[in-house]
Design an enzyme around this catalytic site. Structure first.
Site, PDB file in Angstrom:
ATOM      1  N   THR A 152     -65.478   7.822 -21.665  1.00 33.40           N
ATOM      2  CA  THR A 152     -65.550   9.071 -22.407  1.00 33.40           C
ATOM      3  C   THR A 152     -64.746   8.938 -23.699  1.00 33.40           C
ATOM      4  OG1 THR A 152     -65.823  10.401 -20.415  1.00 33.40           O
ATOM      5  CG2 THR A 152     -64.829  11.494 -22.322  1.00 33.40           C
ATOM      6  N   GLY A 175     -61.113  11.058 -17.825  1.00 31.25           N
ATOM      7  CA  GLY A 175     -60.867  10.675 -16.443  1.00 31.25           C
ATOM      8  C   GLY A 175     -61.846  11.353 -15.508  1.00 31.25           C
ATOM      9  N   GLY A 232     -63.504  14.277 -14.054  1.00 31.29           N
ATOM     10  CA  GLY A 232     -63.668  15.638 -14.547  1.00 31.29           C
ATOM     11  C   GLY A 232     -63.290  16.715 -13.574  1.00 31.29           C
TER      12      GLY A 232
END
Length: 322
Positions: free
Chosen positions: A193, A244, A246
């Site tokens: 992400t 990381g 969610g």
């Protein structure tokens, strides 16, 4: 007052030592971070506002196939892409978010259009896609986002019967060794992400985050990235972008918690960010980047690593993983 900027490319189980044949992939990711940091620094030096800068940097990260956003997005359990993003202006608290995107080239820019062109904060799935067409943003065919590497990641995740975080856990390697469905190089195909936080020369704070989510996630799953206060938050105290797992980030309202500790407990940025990472999410699940109204930067994580970079107006910069 001078500017400061930080960006991340995901947190997770990232080994310190990797075989020489995998070093090129890692170097490509680090080079991508360096390029995107340089883009942000140049924009800030040219007087661009923080909101423009975080959008610009996250767009660059979305366009880089080594990160889990935009063209590098991982696949759902049905082999499709569902991208999500958000953006927030600390001065006004205006924000925008999108999820369930299948064709939009840069989800973060659509999130900004939701913020600026609609009375709403959050659009998802068919409604968000229709809004993208209405606004004339760049779109691609859904298959344009599906890469051979991400097909392999999905195959391995299904064989392990796991929903995978940004970075491959050890169980993934065990399945690989048992099934021989791919070579070792595929296991270390790390993706993460992405996010960016910045403060400009006028003291304006902003943040943006974008992701393809989790490998093998259920269709329709929404993570922390588009949820304001969870994966993204900015106010007059700080701007935060989290990465990381969610579900843990949502439960801990990670991004907002950093700002709340500064506002209500008088903590410094580094104190607040470290407290949140250490106490508000399980070990091995989260990392974040943050910048304060004073230009301070914090980049803590409780995973084995987080791809991250930062710079300040006085020439200091850092690019790191562990």
């Amino acid at each position: 007052m001078g500017w400061s900027i930080a960006l991340h490319g995901g947190a997770g189980d990232i080994p310190v030592n990797i075989p020489p044949e995998l070093q090129q992939r890692r170097q490509e990711s680090l080079a991508g971070l360096r390029h995107c940091l340089d883009v942000g620094v140049a924009a800030l030096n040219h007087g661009r506002c923080a909101l423009d800068v975080v959008e610009l940097v996250v767009r660059e990260l979305e366009n880089h196939p080594r990160f889990n956003a935009g063209r590098g997005s991982v696949l759902t359990c049905e082999g499709t892409v569902e991208m999500e993003a958000s953006i927030m202006d600390g001065k006004t608290k205006n924000c925008g978010a999108v999820s369930g995107l299948k064709t939009v080239a840069n989800a973060v820019s659509l999130a900004r259009l939701v913020m600026e062109k609609t009375p709403h904060i959050y659009l998802g799935f068919d409604g968000a896609e229709a809004f993208a067409r209405e606004q004339g943003v760049e779109t691609l065919q859904p298959n344009d986002f599906i890469t051979p590497e991400n097909v392999k990641r999905l195959t391995l995740a299904k064989e392990a019967d796991m929903v995978q975080l940004d970075y491959t856990p050890a169980a993934h390697k065990e399945v690989l060794q048992e099934t021989h469905t791919a070579n070792e190089d595929d296991v270390d195909s790390k993706l993460g992400t992405v996010g960016c936080v910045a403060i400009d020369n006028d003291g304006n704070l902003a943040c943006a985050t974008s992701t393809g989510g989790l490998v093998n996630k259920m269709v329709g799953r929404i993570g922390d990235t588009p949820i304001i206060g969870a994966g993204t938050y900015a106010n007059s105290y700080c701007a935060v972008s989290a990465t990381g797992k969610g579900e843990h980030i949502i439960r801990g309202t990670i991004a907002r918690e950093v700002a709340a500790l500064m506002e209500h407990k008088g903590m410094s940025l580094k104190e607040a960010a470290s407290y949140v990472v250490d106490n508000c999410a399980p070990s091995g699940s989260v990392g974040l980047i943050a910048v304060s109204a004073k230009g301070e930067i914090a980049m803590p994580f409780n995973t084995t690593g987080m791809y991250r970079a930062c710079a300040t107006h006085d020439g200091n910069s850092e690019i790191a993983i562990h």
